[in-house]
Write a protein that holds these residues in place. Structure first.
Motif, PDB file in Angstrom:
ATOM      1  N   ARG A  45       0.835  -1.203   0.000  1.00  0.00           N
ATOM      2  CA  ARG A  45       0.000   0.000   0.000  1.00  0.00           C
ATOM      3  C   ARG A  45       0.869   1.252   0.000  1.00  0.00           C
ATOM      4  N   ASN A  46       1.927   1.175   0.789  1.00  0.00           N
ATOM      5  CA  ASN A  46       2.792   2.344   0.936  1.00  0.00           C
ATOM      6  C   ASN A  46       3.509   2.703  -0.364  1.00  0.00           C
ATOM      7  N   THR A  47       3.966   1.688  -1.098  1.00  0.00           N
ATOM      8  CA  THR A  47       4.818   1.979  -2.257  1.00  0.00           C
ATOM      9  C   THR A  47       4.072   1.941  -3.585  1.00  0.00           C
ATOM     10  N   GLN A  48       2.982   1.140  -3.686  1.00  0.00           N
ATOM     11  CA  GLN A  48       2.352   0.914  -4.987  1.00  0.00           C
ATOM     12  C   GLN A  48       1.075   1.710  -5.209  1.00  0.00           C
ATOM     13  N   ILE A  49       0.440   2.149  -4.092  1.00  0.00           N
ATOM     14  CA  ILE A  49      -0.907   2.702  -4.229  1.00  0.00           C
ATOM     15  C   ILE A  49      -1.018   4.082  -3.590  1.00  0.00           C
ATOM     16  N   GLY A  50      -1.687   4.992  -4.311  1.00  0.00           N
ATOM     17  CA  GLY A  50      -2.005   6.281  -3.722  1.00  0.00           C
ATOM     18  C   GLY A  50      -3.517   6.415  -3.626  1.00  0.00           C
ATOM     19  N   PHE A  51      -4.023   6.527  -2.394  1.00  0.00           N
ATOM     20  CA  PHE A  51      -5.478   6.587  -2.202  1.00  0.00           C
ATOM     21  C   PHE A  51      -5.980   8.025  -2.152  1.00  0.00           C
ATOM     22  N   VAL A  52      -7.163   8.225  -2.740  1.00  0.00           N
ATOM     23  CA  VAL A  52      -7.893   9.466  -2.522  1.00  0.00           C
ATOM     24  C   VAL A  52      -9.326   9.070  -2.174  1.00  0.00           C
ATOM     25  N   PHE A  53      -9.823   9.608  -1.053  1.00  0.00           N
ATOM     26  CA  PHE A  53     -11.153   9.201  -0.594  1.00  0.00           C
ATOM     27  C   PHE A  53     -12.152  10.340  -0.743  1.00  0.00           C
ATOM     28  N   GLN A  54     -13.424   9.941  -0.734  1.00  0.00           N
ATOM     29  CA  GLN A  54     -14.483  10.944  -0.821  1.00  0.00           C
ATOM     30  C   GLN A  54     -14.408  11.921   0.357  1.00  0.00           C
ATOM     31  N   GLN A  55     -14.134  11.383   1.579  1.00  0.00           N
ATOM     32  CA  GLN A  55     -14.107  12.237   2.791  1.00  0.00           C
ATOM     33  C   GLN A  55     -12.710  12.812   3.052  1.00  0.00           C
ATOM     34  N   PHE A  56     -11.858  12.876   2.052  1.00  0.00           N
ATOM     35  CA  PHE A  56     -10.490  13.434   2.129  1.00  0.00           C
ATOM     36  C   PHE A  56      -9.592  12.622   3.063  1.00  0.00           C
ATOM     37  N   HIS A  57     -10.088  12.336   4.312  1.00  0.00           N
ATOM     38  CA  HIS A  57      -9.282  11.589   5.287  1.00  0.00           C
ATOM     39  C   HIS A  57      -7.911  12.209   5.525  1.00  0.00           C
ATOM     40  N   LEU A  58      -7.917  13.514   5.827  1.00  0.00           N
ATOM     41  CA  LEU A  58      -6.662  14.154   6.250  1.00  0.00           C
ATOM     42  C   LEU A  58      -6.658  14.161   7.777  1.00  0.00           C
ATOM     43  N   LEU A  59      -5.465  14.157   8.388  1.00  0.00           N
ATOM     44  CA  LEU A  59      -5.398  14.248   9.854  1.00  0.00           C
ATOM     45  C   LEU A  59      -5.482  15.727  10.237  1.00  0.00           C
ATOM     46  N   THR A  60      -6.522  16.063  11.024  1.00  0.00           N
ATOM     47  CA  THR A  60      -6.813  17.475  11.283  1.00  0.00           C
ATOM     48  C   THR A  60      -5.764  18.155  12.153  1.00  0.00           C
ATOM     49  N   SER A  61      -4.993  17.354  12.906  1.00  0.00           N
ATOM     50  CA  SER A  61      -4.008  17.980  13.802  1.00  0.00           C
ATOM     51  C   SER A  61      -2.695  18.281  13.083  1.00  0.00           C
ATOM     52  N   LEU A  62      -2.572  17.823  11.837  1.00  0.00           N
ATOM     53  CA  LEU A  62      -1.321  18.041  11.108  1.00  0.00           C
ATOM     54  C   LEU A  62      -1.516  19.099  10.016  1.00  0.00           C
ATOM     55  N   SER A  63      -0.423  19.788   9.674  1.00  0.00           N
ATOM     56  CA  SER A  63      -0.478  20.763   8.590  1.00  0.00           C
ATOM     57  C   SER A  63      -0.533  20.020   7.251  1.00  0.00           C
ATOM     58  N   ALA A  64      -0.821  20.770   6.184  1.00  0.00           N
ATOM     59  CA  ALA A  64      -0.912  20.167   4.857  1.00  0.00           C
ATOM     60  C   ALA A  64       0.359  19.390   4.528  1.00  0.00           C
ATOM     61  N   VAL A  65       1.493  20.035   4.767  1.00  0.00           N
ATOM     62  CA  VAL A  65       2.749  19.395   4.365  1.00  0.00           C
ATOM     63  C   VAL A  65       3.026  18.158   5.229  1.00  0.00           C
ATOM     64  N   GLN A  66       2.637  18.212   6.510  1.00  0.00           N
ATOM     65  CA  GLN A  66       2.832  17.038   7.374  1.00  0.00           C
ATOM     66  C   GLN A  66       1.947  15.877   6.932  1.00  0.00           C
ATOM     67  N   ASN A  67       0.715  16.200   6.500  1.00  0.00           N
ATOM     68  CA  ASN A  67      -0.174  15.166   5.977  1.00  0.00           C
ATOM     69  C   ASN A  67       0.443  14.482   4.762  1.00  0.00           C
ATOM     70  N   VAL A  68       1.020  15.297   3.891  1.00  0.00           N
ATOM     71  CA  VAL A  68       1.585  14.746   2.664  1.00  0.00           C
ATOM     72  C   VAL A  68       2.834  13.913   2.971  1.00  0.00           C
ATOM     73  N   GLU A  69       3.533  14.282   4.049  1.00  0.00           N
ATOM     74  CA  GLU A  69       4.749  13.550   4.406  1.00  0.00           C
ATOM     75  C   GLU A  69       4.480  12.141   4.936  1.00  0.00           C
ATOM     76  N   LEU A  70       3.263  11.929   5.491  1.00  0.00           N
ATOM     77  CA  LEU A  70       2.976  10.676   6.207  1.00  0.00           C
ATOM     78  C   LEU A  70       3.407   9.385   5.493  1.00  0.00           C
ATOM     79  N   PRO A  71       3.004   9.182   4.222  1.00  0.00           N
ATOM     80  CA  PRO A  71       3.393   7.913   3.585  1.00  0.00           C
ATOM     81  C   PRO A  71       4.914   7.733   3.546  1.00  0.00           C
ATOM     82  N   LEU A  72       5.621   8.851   3.380  1.00  0.00           N
ATOM     83  CA  LEU A  72       7.089   8.765   3.307  1.00  0.00           C
ATOM     84  C   LEU A  72       7.673   8.437   4.681  1.00  0.00           C
ATOM     85  N   ALA A  73       7.002   8.946   5.737  1.00  0.00           N
ATOM     86  CA  ALA A  73       7.482   8.661   7.096  1.00  0.00           C
ATOM     87  C   ALA A  73       7.437   7.162   7.352  1.00  0.00           C
ATOM     88  N   TYR A  74       6.336   6.521   6.891  1.00  0.00           N
ATOM     89  CA  TYR A  74       6.231   5.071   7.102  1.00  0.00           C
ATOM     90  C   TYR A  74       7.171   4.302   6.188  1.00  0.00           C
TER      91      TYR A  74
END
Ligand SMILES: Nc1ncnc2c1ncn2[C@@H]1O[C@H](COP(=O)(O)OP(=O)(O)O)[C@@H](O)[C@H]1O
Ligand SMILES: [Mg+2]
Lengths: 232, 410
Positions: A90-119
Motif C-alpha cells: 500500500r505504501n509503495t504501490q498505491i495512492g489513495f484518494v477518498f471521498q471524505q479526504f481523510h486528512l489528519l486534522t491535527s497536522l499541517s498540509a505538508v505534514q499530511n503529505v509527508e505521512l506515507p514517506l514517514a512510514y
C-alpha cells in the motif's frame, strides 16, 4: 517499480469474489470480476450506489482481501502476502484518494503529505522536500502550513492528491473524489486528474456520475457486483 | 518512523486532550507522590531516631535492669528495677575488670515537682555522679556540674537544664538560687548548656542532683541501692563491643548468674537501639508503600481505560495510517508511546508534587522527610513502566484493527 514493466499489467483481477459476513447473513458484493488495467491507463468505474465499487477499490488497494479469485498487482500475487507486506505494498504501490479526504486534522498540509514517506523510513529533510514538491504540483505551494480546517473542500482534496502522489505509486485509486465537492472544485480536481493522466500516471477513478466518468478514456460499468460493460 | 517521530506524534496526540490526559494520570500522580512521601517519612523518622539516640553521647553502652531475653522470667518477685545497683556501677568503673571502659555514670530518675517562689515545674529529676557530664557529652553554661564531693557529702546541690531554669526563674542565670523538692531546699550550682531539644525527649528540661542524695532523700526505703540506668562510655569506637563483653561478664559474675541467657540486666549499644527503633518504622514504611502501590495500580487501569477510549475515537485515523502503509508494528508503537508518555508525565508531576510536599510538610507535622534520589528516580521509572504495561492491550487492539473497518467507521 513506479509504473510497472510494459509486459505486466498494473492490475490483473481474475474471478474476483468478495463475500461479507454479518452474523448469520452473508452478502456477495463482488460476484466474479475480471479486470485488467495497463500502465498509464485512466479508467473510470461507474455504477449505482451499492453496486460494489468501493469494495472493488478496497480489494484493488490491498485494504481488503478477496474471498475467492486472484489479484495480481504489477505482476505480484497479493493473496500470499501477510499484514506487514500488504502495508508495504500500500505504501509503495498505491495512492489513495477518498471521498471524505481523510486528512489528519491535527497536522499541517505538508505534514499530511509527508505521512506515507514517514512510514517508508525516509529522512525528515528529503521527506519535506518531496512533500513540498507534491503540494506545488497540485497548486498548493502557498498553503504548506495550513491545517485541513483552514482549507476549502477542493483544497483539502488536492492535499489528498498530493499525499497520493508523493510516494510515486504504481496507481492512484480515487473513490468518489468529487462526491463532497461543489462544481468549481469538482472541475479543479478533474482537471488535475487529466494532467496526471497526461503525465503518464495510472488512474482508477470511482464515481456514480456519468459526466465525471466521461473524462476517462475507458469506462467500466459495475452493477450488482458484476462488470456490465467495459467501454474504451 | 523513528522513535523520535513516534514520540512527537504521541506527544501531539496527548496535547490535544490536555485536561483528559491530566485526569488520566491523576492516579499515577498521587501514587508516585505518596510513595516519595512515605519513603521519605520513613527515612526521615529513622534519621530523627538515630540522631536522638546518638545525642545520648558517643561510644555509649546503656545498661538497664531486667532482661530482654524471654527465658529470663525468674526473680519476678523482686521486680526488675532492683537488679542494678550502685555497687554494680562502681565495679564497672574498675580499669582492671573492664579495661575498655572509659567512664561510668549510674543514674536514678524520678518525675518530681520543683518549686521556686511562686513558680512550680514538674520535670525529670536525675540523681547521678560527676562522670555523667563526660559520659553524656554535656557541658555547663553557668556555674559548675556536680562533683565527687557533692556525692560523698550527699549535698543538696542541683544543676538545672536551660528550659527548667527558665520555667522556674524566667532566666538561665539561676546559679545561687534555691529550689524546693519535697520540702528540701536545694542550691542551684550550675545550669547545663543547651543540647538542642530533639522532638520527643527534651534534653534541656531536666534537673540533676547527686545520686546519693537522690537515693537517700528522694527514693529512700528498700529501693535505695537500685539505679535505673548505667551509662558506660567505651574508650573508643573500636572497643565498644569489647567493653560490652567485659561489662556483661562482670555483671553476670556479680549477680551470680552462670548462664548468660538468664541475665537480669540488658547491655545495649547505641547501634542496637537505633536498629530496634528503626525496625518499627521500616515495617510502617513498607505498609504505607504498599497502599501507595495500590494507587499506582488504579492509575495504571485509568491509563488503560483512556487509551482504549482513544483507540475507539481514532479508529479512522488508525485506518488512514494503515491505508498509507503503516505496518501493525508502527501503530502498536504509537499507542505504546502515548501510554508511556502518560505514565512518565504522571511520574514526573507526581515526583515534583512529592518533593514539594516533602519540603512543606515537615514544618507542619514536626518530623523530617528525607527525599531520596533513588526513590524519586525509581518511582518515575515505575510510572513509566506502568504506562507501558497498561498500554499494551490498547496498543495491540489498535494494531489489529482492519484498515477497511477503521476507514468505514462513522
Ligand atoms: N463491511 C460490510 N459488511 C456487509 N456488507 C457490506 C460491507 N461493505 C459493503 N457491504 C455491502 O456491499 C455492497 C457494496 O458496497 P459498496 O462496495 O460500498 O458499494 P458502492 O461503493 O458501489 O456504493 C452494498 O450492498 C453494501 O451494503
Ligand atoms: Mg462507495
Amino acid at each position: 517499480m513506479s509504473t510497472g514493466t510494459l509486459a505486466e499489467p498494473v492490475i490483473e483481477l481474475i474471478g474476483g469474489r468478495k463475500t461479507y459476513q454479518t452474523g448469520a447473513l452473508s452478502f456477495e458484493a463482488l460476484r466474479g470480476v475480471d479486470l485488467r488495467v495497463e500502465a498509464g491507463e485512466y479508467v473510470a468505474v461507474i455504477g449505482p450506489s451499492g453496486s460494489g465499487k468501493s469494495t472493488l477499490m478496497h480489494v484493488l488497494g490491498c485494504l481488503d482481501v478477496l474471498t475467492q479469485g486472484t489479484y495480481r498487482l504489477t505482476g505480484h500475487d497479493v493473496g500470499e502476502l501477510d499484514e506487514v507486506d500488504l502495508a508495504m505494498v500500500r505504501n509503495t504501490q498505491i495512492g489513495f484518494v477518498f471521498q471524505q479526504f481523510h486528512l489528519l486534522t491535527s497536522l499541517s498540509a505538508v505534514q499530511n503529505v509527508e505521512l506515507p514517506l514517514a512510514y517508508r523510513g525516509i529522512g525528515r529533510a528529503e521527506r519535506r522536500a518531496l512533500a513540498v514538491e507534491a503540494l506545488e504540483r497540485v497548486g498548493l505551494g502557498d498553503r504548506l502550513e495550513n491545517r485541513p480546517g483552514q482549507l476549502s473542500g477542493g483544497q483539502q482534496q488536492r492535499v489528498a492528491f498530493a499525499r497520493a502522489l508523493v510516494g510515486d505509486p504504481a496507481m492512484i485509486l480515487a473513490d468518489e473524489p468529487t462526491g463532497n465537492l461543489d462544481s468549481t472544485s469538482t472541475e479543479e480536481v478533474l482537471g488535475l486528474l487529466d494532467e496526471l493522466h497526461a503525465a503518464g500516471r495510472t488512474i482508477l477513478l470511482i464515481t456514480h456520475e456519468a459526466d465525471v466518468a466521461a473524462r476517462a478514456a475507458r469506462v467500466v460499468r459495475v452493477l450488482d457486483g458484476l462488470i456490465q460493460e467495459d467501454a474504451r | 518512523m523513528t522513535w523520535a517521530e513516534t514520540f512527537l506524534t504521541g506527544w501531539q496526540a496527548i496535547r490535544t486532550h490536555v485536561t483528559r490526559s491530566l485526569l488520566t494520570v491523576l492516579g499515577i500522580l498521587i501514587g508516585i507522590a505518596a510513595v516519595i512521601l512515605t519513603v521519605g517519612l520513613g527515612l526521615g523518622t529513622q534519621q530523627d531516631v538515630s540522631a536522638q539516640i546518638s545525642s545520648l553521647g558517643s561510644n555509649l553502652l546503656i545498661v538497664t535492669p531486667g532482661s530482654t531475653t524471654s527465658s529470663a522470667g525468674m526473680r519476678g518477685g523482686f521486680g526488675s528495677a532492683t537488679t542494678l545497683t550502685v555497687a554494680d556501677s562502681q565495679a564497672m568503673a574498675s580499669p582492671v575488670v573492664a579495661p575498655d571502659v572509659d567512664a561510668v555514670a549510674a543514674q536514678r530518675t524520678s518525675s518530681q515537682s520543683l518549686t521556686a517562689g511562686d513558680a512550680n515545674w514538674t520535670t525529670t529529676l536525675v540523681g547521678t555522679t560527676e562522670s555523667w557530664a563526660d559520659v553524656r557529652s554535656r557541658t555547663v553554661l553557668q556555674g559548675r556540674f556536680l562533683t565527687d564531693e557533692d556525692e560523698t557529702s550527699q549535698a543538696t546541690n542541683i544543676v538545672l537544664g536551660t528550659e527548667t531554669a527558665t520555667e522556674l526563674f524566667g532566666t538561665t542565670f539561676a546559679v545561687g538560687r534555691t529550689v524546693t523538692i519535697s520540702g528540701t531546699e536545694y542550691t542551684v550550682v550550675g545550669v547545663l548548656a543547651s543540647a538542642g531539644s530533639s522532638t520527643e525527649d527534651n534534653l534541656d528540661d531536666t534537673a540533676i542532683i547527686p545520686l546519693s542524695t537522690m537515693l537517700n532523700s528522694i527514693v529512700g526505703g528498700t529501693g535505695r541501692t537500685a539505679v535505673s540506668t548505667v551509662y558506660v562510655k567505651a574508650t573508643s569506637t573500636d572497643t565498644i563491643s569489647a567493653a560490652q563483653q567485659q561489662v556483661t561478664a562482670l555483671l553476670l559474675n556479680l549477680h551470680g548468674i552462670t548462664n548468660a541467657d538468664d541475665a537480669d540486666f540488658t547491655v545495649s549499644s547505641q547501634d542496637a537501639l537505633v536498629d530496634t527503633a528503626t525496625g518499627v518504622y521500616q515495617t510502617l514504611t513498607v505498609l504505607l508503600t504498599g497502599i501507595a502501590a495500590l494507587s499506582l495500580l488504579v492509575g495504571g487501569i485509568g491509563v488503560m481505560n483512556i487509551m482504549l477510549v482513544s483507540v475507539t475515537e481514532r479508529t479512522r485515523e488508525i485506518g488512514l495510517r494503515k491505508a498509507l502503509g503503516a505496518p501493525p508494528g508502527a501503530i502498536r508503537r504509537q499507542f505504546l508511546m502515548e501510554a508511556s508518555i502518560l505514565g512518565l508525565v504522571g511520574g514526573i508531576v507526581g515526583a515534583a508534587l512529592g518533593i514539594v510536599a516533602a519540603t512543606v510538610l515537615p514544618g507542619l507535622i514536626g518530623s523530617s522527610i528525607v527525599v531520596s534520589p533513588v526513590a524519586v528516580v525509581g518511582s518515575i521509572a515505575v510510572a513509566l513502566a506502568i504506562g507501558l504495561v497498561f498500554g499494551v492491550y490498547p496498543a495491540v487492539r489498535a494494531a489489529r484493527l482492519a484498515p477497511i473497518d477503521a476507514l468505514r467507521s462513522q
